[in-house]
Design an enzyme around this catalytic site. Sequence first.
Site, PDB file in Angstrom:
ATOM      1  CG  PHE A  12     201.603 105.762  32.213  1.00  0.00           C
ATOM      2  CD1 PHE A  12     201.633 104.701  31.317  1.00  0.00           C
ATOM      3  CD2 PHE A  12     200.854 106.891  31.881  1.00  0.00           C
ATOM      4  CE1 PHE A  12     200.941 104.760  30.104  1.00  0.00           C
ATOM      5  CE2 PHE A  12     200.158 106.958  30.687  1.00  0.00           C
ATOM      6  CZ  PHE A  12     200.207 105.904  29.787  1.00  0.00           C
ATOM      7  CG  ASP A  34     210.432 106.754  40.317  1.00  0.00           C
ATOM      8  OD1 ASP A  34     209.874 106.984  39.232  1.00  0.00           O
ATOM      9  OD2 ASP A  34     209.800 106.637  41.396  1.00  0.00           O
ATOM     10  CB  THR A 126     200.029 118.359  31.894  1.00  0.00           C
ATOM     11  OG1 THR A 126     198.649 118.111  31.652  1.00  0.00           O
ATOM     12  CG2 THR A 126     200.118 119.340  33.051  1.00  0.00           C
ATOM     13  CG  ASP A 127     196.124 118.599  28.103  1.00  0.00           C
ATOM     14  OD1 ASP A 127     196.191 118.262  29.302  1.00  0.00           O
ATOM     15  OD2 ASP A 127     195.403 117.996  27.268  1.00  0.00           O
ATOM     16  CD  GLU A 128     194.876 117.934  33.963  1.00  0.00           C
ATOM     17  OE1 GLU A 128     194.717 118.482  35.067  1.00  0.00           O
ATOM     18  OE2 GLU A 128     194.505 116.781  33.706  1.00  0.00           O
ATOM     19  CE1 TYR A 151     199.884 116.569  37.499  1.00  0.00           C
ATOM     20  CE2 TYR A 151     198.048 117.212  36.101  1.00  0.00           C
ATOM     21  CZ  TYR A 151     199.316 116.670  36.242  1.00  0.00           C
ATOM     22  OH  TYR A 151     200.019 116.264  35.130  1.00  0.00           O
ATOM     23  CB  ALA A 152     196.286 122.085  36.587  1.00  0.00           C
ATOM     24  CE  LYS A 155     203.630 118.426  35.243  1.00  0.00           C
ATOM     25  NZ  LYS A 155     204.860 117.614  35.446  1.00  0.00           N
ATOM     26  CE  LYS A 190     196.891 109.703  36.950  1.00  0.00           C
ATOM     27  NZ  LYS A 190     198.129 109.067  37.215  1.00  0.00           N
ATOM     28  NE  ARG A 215     190.374 115.522  30.825  1.00  0.00           N
ATOM     29  CZ  ARG A 215     189.488 116.431  31.244  1.00  0.00           C
ATOM     30  NH1 ARG A 215     188.764 117.111  30.382  1.00  0.00           N
ATOM     31  NH2 ARG A 215     189.341 116.681  32.540  1.00  0.00           N
TER      32      ARG A 215
HETATM   33  P1  NAD Z   1     202.979 108.483  37.228  1.00  0.00           P
HETATM   34  O1  NAD Z   1     202.199 108.938  38.413  1.00  0.00           O
HETATM   35  O2  NAD Z   1     202.662 107.186  36.587  1.00  0.00           O
HETATM   36  O3  NAD Z   1     204.540 108.440  37.613  1.00  0.00           O
HETATM   37  C1  NAD Z   1     205.167 109.431  38.359  1.00  0.00           C
HETATM   38  C2  NAD Z   1     206.512 108.873  38.793  1.00  0.00           C
HETATM   39  O4  NAD Z   1     207.198 109.907  39.531  1.00  0.00           O
HETATM   40  C3  NAD Z   1     206.397 107.676  39.748  1.00  0.00           C
HETATM   41  O5  NAD Z   1     207.299 106.667  39.340  1.00  0.00           O
HETATM   42  C4  NAD Z   1     206.787 108.232  41.109  1.00  0.00           C
HETATM   43  O6  NAD Z   1     207.388 107.275  41.964  1.00  0.00           O
HETATM   44  C5  NAD Z   1     207.766 109.339  40.707  1.00  0.00           C
HETATM   45  N1  NAD Z   1     207.879 110.398  41.731  1.00  0.00           N
HETATM   46  C6  NAD Z   1     206.868 111.087  42.323  1.00  0.00           C
HETATM   47  N2  NAD Z   1     207.376 111.979  43.189  1.00  0.00           N
HETATM   48  C7  NAD Z   1     208.731 111.859  43.118  1.00  0.00           C
HETATM   49  C8  NAD Z   1     209.788 112.522  43.771  1.00  0.00           C
HETATM   50  N3  NAD Z   1     209.572 113.480  44.690  1.00  0.00           N
HETATM   51  N4  NAD Z   1     211.063 112.188  43.448  1.00  0.00           N
HETATM   52  C9  NAD Z   1     211.295 111.201  42.533  1.00  0.00           C
HETATM   53  N5  NAD Z   1     210.317 110.533  41.899  1.00  0.00           N
HETATM   54  C10 NAD Z   1     209.051 110.862  42.198  1.00  0.00           C
HETATM   55  O7  NAD Z   1     202.916 109.687  36.207  1.00  0.00           O
HETATM   56  P2  NAD Z   1     202.800 109.725  34.611  1.00  0.00           P
HETATM   57  O8  NAD Z   1     201.382 109.647  34.239  1.00  0.00           O
HETATM   58  O9  NAD Z   1     203.786 108.796  34.028  1.00  0.00           O
HETATM   59  O10 NAD Z   1     203.278 111.220  34.347  1.00  0.00           O
HETATM   60  C11 NAD Z   1     204.658 111.527  34.183  1.00  0.00           C
HETATM   61  C12 NAD Z   1     204.809 113.001  33.907  1.00  0.00           C
HETATM   62  O11 NAD Z   1     204.066 113.359  32.753  1.00  0.00           O
HETATM   63  C13 NAD Z   1     204.279 113.905  35.026  1.00  0.00           C
HETATM   64  O12 NAD Z   1     205.144 114.995  35.160  1.00  0.00           O
HETATM   65  C14 NAD Z   1     202.915 114.339  34.521  1.00  0.00           C
HETATM   66  O13 NAD Z   1     202.561 115.584  35.060  1.00  0.00           O
HETATM   67  C15 NAD Z   1     203.172 114.413  33.037  1.00  0.00           C
HETATM   68  N6  NAD Z   1     202.007 114.208  32.170  1.00  0.00           N
HETATM   69  C16 NAD Z   1     201.204 113.113  32.327  1.00  0.00           C
HETATM   70  C17 NAD Z   1     200.167 112.895  31.439  1.00  0.00           C
HETATM   71  C18 NAD Z   1     199.265 111.699  31.554  1.00  0.00           C
HETATM   72  O14 NAD Z   1     198.277 111.637  30.831  1.00  0.00           O
HETATM   73  N7  NAD Z   1     199.566 110.721  32.386  1.00  0.00           N
HETATM   74  C19 NAD Z   1     199.930 113.803  30.403  1.00  0.00           C
HETATM   75  C20 NAD Z   1     200.770 114.918  30.278  1.00  0.00           C
HETATM   76  C21 NAD Z   1     201.804 115.094  31.151  1.00  0.00           C
HETATM   77  O1  DAU Z   2     195.516 116.069  30.310  1.00  0.00           O
HETATM   78  C1  DAU Z   2     196.718 115.537  30.778  1.00  0.00           C
HETATM   79  C2  DAU Z   2     196.488 114.985  32.159  1.00  0.00           C
HETATM   80  O2  DAU Z   2     195.713 113.796  31.984  1.00  0.00           O
HETATM   81  C3  DAU Z   2     197.749 114.685  32.938  1.00  0.00           C
HETATM   82  O3  DAU Z   2     198.459 115.863  33.158  1.00  0.00           O
HETATM   83  C4  DAU Z   2     197.413 114.017  34.294  1.00  0.00           C
HETATM   84  O4  DAU Z   2     198.580 113.638  34.978  1.00  0.00           O
HETATM   85  C5  DAU Z   2     196.573 112.780  34.012  1.00  0.00           C
HETATM   86  O5  DAU Z   2     196.158 112.207  35.233  1.00  0.00           O
HETATM   87  C6  DAU Z   2     195.353 113.145  33.163  1.00  0.00           C
HETATM   88  O6  DAU Z   2     194.428 113.968  33.926  1.00  0.00           O
HETATM   89  P1  DAU Z   2     192.851 113.762  33.806  1.00  0.00           P
HETATM   90  O7  DAU Z   2     192.217 114.296  35.019  1.00  0.00           O
HETATM   91  O8  DAU Z   2     192.340 114.227  32.493  1.00  0.00           O
HETATM   92  O9  DAU Z   2     192.828 112.141  33.783  1.00  0.00           O
HETATM   93  P2  DAU Z   2     191.915 111.072  34.499  1.00  0.00           P
HETATM   94  O10 DAU Z   2     192.297 109.759  33.943  1.00  0.00           O
HETATM   95  O11 DAU Z   2     191.881 111.232  35.971  1.00  0.00           O
HETATM   96  O12 DAU Z   2     190.466 111.472  33.954  1.00  0.00           O
HETATM   97  C7  DAU Z   2     190.190 111.525  32.572  1.00  0.00           C
HETATM   98  C8  DAU Z   2     188.754 111.958  32.384  1.00  0.00           C
HETATM   99  O13 DAU Z   2     187.892 110.934  32.900  1.00  0.00           O
HETATM  100  C9  DAU Z   2     188.390 113.232  33.140  1.00  0.00           C
HETATM  101  O14 DAU Z   2     187.452 113.983  32.397  1.00  0.00           O
HETATM  102  C10 DAU Z   2     187.743 112.714  34.414  1.00  0.00           C
HETATM  103  C11 DAU Z   2     187.057 111.442  33.942  1.00  0.00           C
HETATM  104  N1  DAU Z   2     186.953 110.388  34.984  1.00  0.00           N
HETATM  105  C12 DAU Z   2     188.078 110.018  35.651  1.00  0.00           C
HETATM  106  C13 DAU Z   2     188.040 109.056  36.615  1.00  0.00           C
HETATM  107  C14 DAU Z   2     189.287 108.652  37.361  1.00  0.00           C
HETATM  108  C15 DAU Z   2     185.737 109.791  35.244  1.00  0.00           C
HETATM  109  O15 DAU Z   2     184.704 110.119  34.626  1.00  0.00           O
HETATM  110  N2  DAU Z   2     185.688 108.833  36.227  1.00  0.00           N
HETATM  111  C16 DAU Z   2     186.787 108.445  36.920  1.00  0.00           C
HETATM  112  O16 DAU Z   2     186.657 107.566  37.816  1.00  0.00           O
END
Ligand code: NAD
Ligand code: DAU
Length: 340
Positions: A12, A34, A126-128, A151-152, A155, A190, A215
């Site tokens: 993403f 990837d 991540t903020d987590e 997960y957290a 990270k 998500k 959040r």
């Molecule tokens: P995502 O799950 O959409 O994408 C992760 C990507 O990493 C995928 O394309 C997957 O194929 C690839 N991948 C996984 N394991 C791998 C491996 N061993 N080798 C090579 N590629 C691999 O994740 P995202 O939401 O885009 O998050 C990207 C980064 O940002 C992560 O490090 C996540 O911790 C961090 N992050 C995400 C958020 C969020 O809200 N989504 C917020 C803060 C930080």
């Molecule tokens: O804060 C940054 C993080 O945000 C990233 O590091 C993670 O990769 C990303 O997945 C995200 O984590 P969260 O756990 O905050 O995201 P998620 O979308 O899973 O959930 C967001 C909020 O919504 C959380 O409080 C849980 C709630 N939730 C989530 C799902 C999937 C629900 O209430 N119902 C649901 O079905």
Amino acid sequence: MKNILVTGGAGFIGSNFVIYLLDKYDDYNIVVYDKLTYAGNLDNLLDVSDDPRYAFVRGDICDPVAVEEVIQQYEIDTIVNFAAETHVDRSIMNPDAFIQTGVYGTYVLLEAARRLGLERYHQISTDEVYGHIPSGYSSVETDKLDPRSPYAASKASGDLLVNSYFITYDLPVTITRGSNNIGPYQYPEKVLPLFTTNALDGLPLPVYGDGRQMREYQYVVDHCEAIDLVLHKGQLGEAYNIGTGVEMENLEMVEIILDTLGQPRDLIHHVKDREGHDRRYSLNIDKIRGLGWEPTHSPAEAVAKTARWYRDNEWWWRKIKEGDFKEYYEKQYGHRWQNA
Ligand code: NAD
Ligand code: DAU
């Protein structure tokens, strides 16, 4: 900085970052490396697939030989590491891949960067890593890391390894810690894409617990801009928080989605809460503001804009939700409906 390896670039945020960089800079070459796990998707990169400055290599960051090969073949000078397992609920079900990729994989990349003398290593965090934050406080970059889910913890371990390579080997590193990103191409496990696509199909939205968790929902392109700024102007060895400074309760986010799509509030279903659910994250973003950055979208604008994107891009998410996703959905939510 000229040849950039974007690990996890088919996910993403990584794919949004690649599109952003290619649009902004004429003279950068980008190699996406990837593994294409369930979350990696080349549809996310269709817009740049014919660009001669872009290449895709399928590979695992846990494979040291393949990582060194790709760096040498493409004369990489910079790594930006997005690769990770990223869904908290999946880390509760099965943490193994989180630890492999987040800890060992980060080590493999750092070691390659050190051995091959790269110009820069940037870690996407991540903020987590700060854990649950009591109301009235916002995390600063020097706070103790206190992760509470597998997960957290994976990270936070990555961040500690990155820091150790800066101190021990003088590797030129930076870290960014982002809040919840929303926008195009987010896998529909998500909350934002899950709730939007369920609402479009008239299906219930499984809100965990009371839905009053906080959040900082930020638009993914704002996050990409800030990462780019840290890559170019960040101080080596430093971490930077990236968020909005504005909190939103999950229930408010859900109401914006439903209102944007013209769907009724009775789609909201409260279900059994996530185990160990962090109630609140909140970032102090003064440090990144000091580099001259401000988010362009408010959280409310970001939620509405994102909901509209999923409404208008069914081609992207429909096939995902009709595939293996169904099995995950049943496993994650089947028992939760009974406890609703
Ligand atoms: P995502 O799950 O959409 O994408 C992760 C990507 O990493 C995928 O394309 C997957 O194929 C690839 N991948 C996984 N394991 C791998 C491996 N061993 N080798 C090579 N590629 C691999 O994740 P995202 O939401 O885009 O998050 C990207 C980064 O940002 C992560 O490090 C996540 O911790 C961090 N992050 C995400 C958020 C969020 O809200 N989504 C917020 C803060 C930080
Ligand atoms: O804060 C940054 C993080 O945000 C990233 O590091 C993670 O990769 C990303 O997945 C995200 O984590 P969260 O756990 O905050 O995201 P998620 O979308 O899973 O959930 C967001 C909020 O919504 C959380 O409080 C849980 C709630 N939730 C989530 C799902 C999937 C629900 O209430 N119902 C649901 O079905």
